[in-house]
Enzyme design. Structure first.
Site, short mmCIF file in Angstrom:
data_model
loop_
_atom_site.label_atom_id
_atom_site.label_comp_id
_atom_site.label_asym_id
_atom_site.label_seq_id
_atom_site.Cartn_x
_atom_site.Cartn_y
_atom_site.Cartn_z
N LYS A 57 -75.45 -114.28 16.71
CA LYS A 57 -74.04 -114.31 16.29
C LYS A 57 -73.27 -115.32 17.14
CE LYS A 57 -70.19 -111.06 15.38
NZ LYS A 57 -69.73 -109.65 15.49
N SER A 102 -67.79 -107.56 11.24
CA SER A 102 -67.65 -108.98 11.50
C SER A 102 -68.99 -109.72 11.62
CB SER A 102 -66.88 -109.18 12.80
OG SER A 102 -67.61 -108.70 13.90
N SER A 147 -68.96 -103.37 13.34
CA SER A 147 -69.27 -104.75 12.99
C SER A 147 -70.76 -105.10 12.89
CB SER A 147 -68.61 -105.72 13.96
OG SER A 147 -67.26 -105.90 13.63
#
Lengths: 98, 485
Positions: free
Chosen positions: B84, B159, B183
């Site tokens: 990420k 997210s 997330s």
């Protein structure tokens, strides 16, 4: 309406908002804070606050010098620098007449 | 019409490891096949912010050389893993999908990256996300809109949307995400993959760009529960660079999956399932999962989480308060984008105005307000007290059960632009958020598909440091799902 004032809080947040943003955020934040008011339903006067979910003690270490990142690697990310050694910023203290 | 670009077959990292160890495949071959998969459909999915094939293949080549010389760092040496865009990898961009960090290169490895590299994993690209991890759809990225590989008209969740979409599209066998209010679990659920949020303090946050420091945890997104356990074994540990990490942790999660275990006691908060906002298909799938587990001999007990309704209110006060503090460091002096001005204060305010997106500004404003003079007691202190009640709810519930079973989200993935009201978007995190407030571990596992063809997930929640039971239960459920097919 909440007691949120977008202009005051934007200044505290170091954000320069457009008039359109100010209007939109005032509306959004009034709605969100209205929802947050839900917490007032609870009788929590005697409840202890929780700052972190997992209890832990202070962590200490010896005060000895460790490794750090090389200056040239750090300065590579600087938007503006002086001689690859210092971060350059606009004048902080105006000595007048300059 | 949206496309479905989900591949027919997935390979787990456990399988890749076996083949690497047996010499049946090389890391270069593995990485090249994933790069080929990206080349085929990444234009539809847009999971990555950066994908440097040359660098990946160079790392893979180095891994193959180690293995050939008998110096493999672990059985997983050479397995690729996507990262990420808020986790630091030395020399790679770490932009948090934000304009304010454009051009920034991380000068050091996050502790999780140090651990992955020590085991020989190959870092495989930078994955898109909601800017600074603030959002539930990845629509808040300052760059591309990542799509859901099951239907490219729909969001991947957020997210960690890029992390979930990359696994679901077969772009890499596993990824790292971060979970502050759901997330990891919510996008895993939207994309039909496994997503694990470890107990707060299990995994070091050093090198993770901070959103809400008392809630953030890094965790894996994978195709199987076993892979999540394998990666957790690699990621955990006390770290001198993160004083909130828990000392003296024991691993062995992957090995524990094959242990003979007694039937599990599974708690179900019926209020979660009777919630009128819960989609009918998700409700039916959750009830079916309960029946499957009961039929397999596990005990289902009803539990209560009476303060769950207050979790979102408390969360958005605590998370934004912490975010407004953490994001104060972005002012254009030391890194990232700077707006030009001859005045220092104006340089700060313009840099932040130009660099942050709409949702990040919204949360900075909210967080600054709840911490501001005169309002602290009314909002922040009250939210911390509600946090205590939520934590106590879980502690009481876990006196009656090993793990708790709930839906992950009230509905399946939605179409782009369909949730416009920010408060409505916040409310979609209702089943995941209280877990972060209480610090528990939790996992999202696939639980079939809805009538609209989109994946449904099931959440198991474990107590603090309860990952062993959590992963065992999720593994059992995964097995029941396979049998049922």
């Amino acid at each position: 309406m909440s007691s949120f004032d977008v202009k005051t809080v934007a200044a505290l947040s170091r954000l320069e908002l457009t008039p359109e943003e100010e209007a939109a955020y005032q509306k959004d934040l009034d709605a969100i804070l209205g929802y947050v008011e839900k917490m007032a339903e609870l009788d929590i006067a005697d409840v202890e606050p929780t700052a972190r979910a997992v209890e832990m003690d202070n962590v200490f270490r010896e005060d000895v010098k460790g490794e750090s990142i090389d200056r040239d690697i750090v300065m590579k990310n600087a938007p503006a620098n002086v001689d690859d050694e210092l971060f350059r910023v606009p004048v902080v203290i105006d000595e007048g007449g300059a | 019409m949206g496309k479905n670009v989900v591949p027919e077959k997935f390979v787990s990292i456990a399988e890749l490891s076996k083949k690497l160890v047996a010499g049946e495949i090389t890391s270069v071959e593995i990485c090249q096949s994933y790069i080929d998969a990206c080349n085929a459909t990444e234009a539809d999915v847009k999971a990555f912010r950066v994908l440097d094939a040359e660098k990946i293949l160079a790392d893979a080549k180095a891994s193959d050389a180690r293995r050939a010389a008998g110096n493999a760092l672990s059985a997983y040496d050479g397995v690729p893993i996507g990262i990420k865009d808020n986790i630091s990898v030395t020399g790679e961009a770490c932009g948090c999908a934000s304009k304010i960090l454009e051009g920034y290169e991380a000068p050091y490895d996050a502790t999780v990256i140090t651990k992955l590299k020590a085991a020989g994993f190959v870092c495989f690209g930078r994955l898109n996300m909601d800017e600074f991890a603030m959002g539930s759809s990845t629509e808040n990225s300052a760059y591309d809109k990542t799509t859901n590989p099951w239907n490219t008209d729909c969001v991947p969740g957020g997210s960690s949307g890029g992390s979930a979409a990359a696994v679901a599209a077969g772009f890499c066998p596993a990824t790292l995400g971060s979970d502050t209010g759901g997330s990891i679990r919510q996008p895993a659920n939207f994309c039909g993959v496994v997503g694990l949020k470890p107990t707060y303090g299990r995994v070091s946050r050093f090198g993770l760009v901070a959103f809400a420091s008392s809630l953030d945890q890094i965790g894996p997104l994978t195709v199987t529960v076993e892979d999540a356990a394998v990666l957790l074994d690699v990621l955990i540990g006390c770290d001198k660079m993160d004083s909130t990490t828990i000392p003296n942790q024991e691993g062995g999660f992957a090995a524990a999956l094959s242990e003979e275990t007694a039937p599990k006691k599974i708690g179900v908060p019926m209020s979660y399932i009777e919630n009128e906002g819960l989609d009918a298909d998700v409700k039916a799938a959750t009830l079916k999962a309960i029946e499957q587990l009961k039929a397999d001999g596990h005990e289902i007990v009803e539990v209560e989480l009476p303060h769950a309704d207050y979790a979102i209110a408390a969360y958005y006060v605590i998370a934004t308060a912490e975010a407004s503090t953490n994001l104060a460091r972005f002012e254009g002096v030391r890194y990232g984008n700077r707006a030009q001005s001859n005045d220092l204060l104006e340089m700060y305010t313009k840099t932040r105005e130009n660099g942050f997106g709409a949702e990040v500004k919204r949360r900075i404003l909210l967080g600054t307000f709840v911490l501001s003079s005169g309002y602290y007691d009314a909002y922040y202190l009250k939210a911390q007290k509600v946090r205590t009640l939520i934590k106590q709810d879980f502690e009481k519930a876990f006196e009656k059960c090993d793990v708790i079973l709930t839906p992950v989200t009230p509905s399946t993935s939605f179409e782009f632009g369909s949730v416009k009201d920010p408060l409505q978007m916040y409310l979609s995190d209702i089943y995941t958020i209280s877990v972060n407030l209480a610090g528990n571990c939790a996992i999202s596992v696939p639980n079939g598909e809805a009538s609209n063809g989109m994946p449904i997930g099931l959440q198991f929640i474990g107590p603090i440091l309860g990952e062993k039971e959590l992963l065992q239960t999720a593994h059992i459920f995964e097995g029941l799902q396979k049998e049922a097919k």
